[in-house]
Write an enzyme that holds these catalytic residues in place. Structure first.
Site, PDB file in Angstrom:
ATOM      1  N   THR A   1      79.844  27.909  21.011  1.00 20.86           N
ATOM      2  CA  THR A   1      80.963  27.025  21.285  1.00 20.86           C
ATOM      3  C   THR A   1      82.241  27.827  21.068  1.00 20.86           C
ATOM      4  O   THR A   1      82.252  28.763  20.287  1.00 20.86           O
ATOM      5  CB  THR A   1      80.900  25.864  20.274  1.00 20.86           C
ATOM      6  OG1 THR A   1      79.708  25.158  20.492  1.00 20.86           O
ATOM      7  CG2 THR A   1      82.084  24.931  20.387  1.00 20.86           C
TER       8      THR A   1
ATOM      9  N   GLY B   1      77.349  16.813  22.454  1.00 16.55           N
ATOM     10  CA  GLY B   1      77.458  17.358  21.102  1.00 16.55           C
ATOM     11  C   GLY B   1      78.727  16.908  20.401  1.00 16.55           C
ATOM     12  O   GLY B   1      79.373  15.938  20.806  1.00 16.55           O
TER      13      GLY B   1
ATOM     14  N   THR C   1      82.121  24.746  15.129  1.00 18.82           N
ATOM     15  CA  THR C   1      81.055  25.345  15.926  1.00 18.82           C
ATOM     16  C   THR C   1      79.769  25.273  15.116  1.00 18.82           C
ATOM     17  O   THR C   1      79.768  25.584  13.926  1.00 18.82           O
ATOM     18  CB  THR C   1      81.369  26.807  16.298  1.00 18.82           C
ATOM     19  OG1 THR C   1      80.211  27.376  16.904  1.00 18.82           O
ATOM     20  CG2 THR C   1      81.777  27.642  15.094  1.00 18.82           C
ATOM     21  N   GLY C   2      78.713  24.832  15.755  1.00 22.80           N
ATOM     22  CA  GLY C   2      77.461  24.777  15.018  1.00 22.80           C
ATOM     23  C   GLY C   2      76.560  23.669  15.506  1.00 22.80           C
ATOM     24  O   GLY C   2      76.680  23.200  16.647  1.00 22.80           O
TER      25      GLY C   2
ATOM     26  N   GLY D   1      75.573  20.621  16.534  1.00 20.94           N
ATOM     27  CA  GLY D   1      76.397  19.495  16.918  1.00 20.94           C
ATOM     28  C   GLY D   1      75.984  18.190  16.285  1.00 20.94           C
ATOM     29  O   GLY D   1      76.833  17.412  15.810  1.00 20.94           O
TER      30      GLY D   1
HETATM   31  N1  GLY Z   1      78.523  22.478  18.531  1.00 17.87           N
HETATM   32  C1  GLY Z   1      78.327  22.367  19.920  1.00 17.87           C
HETATM   33  C2  GLY Z   1      77.183  21.532  20.280  1.00 17.87           C
HETATM   34  O1  GLY Z   1      76.326  21.243  19.447  1.00 17.87           O
HETATM   35  O2  GLY Z   1      77.126  21.130  21.421  1.00 17.87           O
END
Ligand code: GLY
Length: 321
Positions: free
Chosen positions: A186, A216, A237-238, A240
């Protein structure tokens, strides 16, 4: 007095130093440094935090090294569905799109939702129709495709796994992490401008082999993106699903506002304790109104960078020794 600054991320996960060639590492470093520099240029000219984060994320979407825009991961059906959100900490105005397949730069569509619609979040075909009505040129879904992402989907299908964009997602036959030398992540940016206004932006292709229709945390205000001049701007970021369940970005703001934690304390509490406790992986970039920044992550690495106006850009990938 505040110090104007931009901080960005290009995803967090199992970024193994040993699995990264020097050339590839250089590509990431140069790409991140160029994006930070573009944000610094906007901020030093008196531009808004909102403009700085929008442009930074647009550039990250344009770069196929990252999992957003061109270079996004594939769904289970071999398609691309993209999510993005942008939030202005001065007004709390927010725009987001989710599950879009034909918008080259979802962050610009999110910005258009913020500016030109009475809504916060538009999804799928409706979001695309709105974007076209605002002059966006649609692209074919395979515009976002790259060979590496396709190979990543084939491995995920073979292993019957849904790969978080940040996950190593299993092992090759040779024992190397499945995704270690692959492009993933991300993308996001937060900024504090010369006037002390905050903004955050996040964009993603989601996760490899995800269900069609899965959304997400990235496009959800308070989960993967949040900005409020009273506290903090955050881009996550991670994993989701974990960031959604925790309302991670807003939780950082709440810990600062209601519990009096510092930016560093609040962001570390959420990332290192709460996300970890739910089995999540990832990190955040965050900035407060004084221009303090925090970039915690609980994974092996996080593509990241920041730059204060007047200073050199700083870029890093791995955990500091
Ligand atoms: N963190 C982005 C997702 O899980 O889509």
């Amino acid at each position: 007095m505040n110090r104007a600054v931009i901080a960005i991320h290009g995803g967090a996960g199992a970024i193994a130093r040993a699995a990264m060639s020097k050339e590839k590492e250089q590509c990431y470093v140069q790409a991140l440094a160029a994006v930070v520099a573009s944000g610094q240029t906007i901020l030093s000219a008196g531009g808004s935090a909102l403009d700085a984060v929008t442009e930074a994320v647009r550039l990250l979407e344009e770069c196929p090294l990252f999992n957003a825009g061109k270079g996004s991961v594939f769904t289970h059906q071999g398609t691309h569905e993209l999510d993005a959100c942008v939030m202005d900490g001065h007004t709390l105005d927010t725009g987001a799109v989710a599950g879009v397949s034909h918008i080259r730069n979802p962050i610009l569509a999110a910005r258009a939702v913020l500016k030109h619609s009475p809504h916060v979040l538009l999804i799928g075909e409706g979001a695309e129709r709105f974007a076209v009505s605002r002059g966006f040129e649609p692209v074919a879904n395979n515009f976002f495709s790259t060979d590496e992402r396709w190979a990543q989907l084939q491995r995920a299908l073979g292993n019957q796994q849904i790969l978080l964009d940040h996950d190593s997602g299993g092992q090759h036959a040779d024992g190397a992490p499945l995704d270690a030398d692959r492009k993933f992540g991300t993308v996001g940016a937060v900024a504090c401008d010369l006037h002390g206004n905050l903004a955050a932006a996040t964009s993603t292709g989601g996760m490899t082999n995800k269900y069609v229709g899965r959304v997400g945390d990235s496009p959800l205000p308070g989960a993967g993106c949040y900005a409020n001049n009273a506290s903090v701007a955050v881009s996550c970021t991670g994993t989701g699903e974990v960031f959604i369940r925790l309302l991670a970005a807003y939780d950082i703001a709440a810990l600062m506002t209601y519990a009096g934690l510092s930016l560093q304390q609040a962001s570390e509490r959420v990332v290192m304790e709460k996300v970890t406790a739910l089995g999540g992986s990832g990190g955040v970039v965050a900035v407060d109104r004084a221009g303090n920044i925090a970039l915690p992550f609980n994974s092996e690495g996080m593509y990241r960078g920041y730059g204060y106006v007047g200073d050199d850009a700083v870029v890093a990938i791995y955990r500091e020794a």
